[in-house]
Design a protein around this motif. Sequence first.
Motif: not given
Length: 230
Positions: A169, A173, A175-180, A187, A190
């Motif tokens: 997960e 995230a 790769y999709e840009g939702r997480l740096n 994080r 989470e």
Amino acid sequence: MDELLSRARSGATVNALAGEGNPKYHGKGIISRVKLLAACNADSPEARELKALLKRNADATISPGRPQYRWSDESIALLTENYAKGMAANKIVPLIKARFGQDFTAAAITTKASRLGLLRDVPVKTPRRRVLAPLTAALRFPLNSLLDRINRAVPRHLARDHRDDVIGEIALAIYEGRLNEIEIERRVGEFVNASYRRDHDRFGPLSLDVPLHESGPATLIDTITKGLWQ
């Protein structure tokens, strides 16, 4: 202007000159605040000096009625000289008081020395990192790769399938840009909690990837013999 400069050189503040603020200044002002500000903004060497003095005096006030120590080139030189000799702050306090007539604390002397970069570096003992025993359930990735960093951030006490889900997960995230990448360690909790609520709550729905036995590769999906719509 001469009287204003004289008092400002002695440490007077705007409130002291205008007779405002602290009750001890009431009735002792020599100029209104408006006229004082106008005098400071005039285009003359005296006005610029007055403005600089008032700013210095304001900065030197910790709280009403308690003036902060005013450092001069001479007092800084004395501080630097004695710190170079290895003298402790509490030994420097009486020297400064005797020479400049200022009563100051050892803590304030240390703070000033720190700001001047005079304090000697004290070796910091870094606690030895506890080495975890090798876990067969721990995934292994190329050293210093993204997945290796994620794997090191995810808690080792989680079940194997739970860790695998969290690692996947987090990678998705990123790769999709939702997480740096720089937020992985901050994080990770989470994603652990979200994965727990979604698939690993023993009182909720179970993941089909949950192993049936620790000694074998069989998972929960292997027990399904009939489809939902059959």
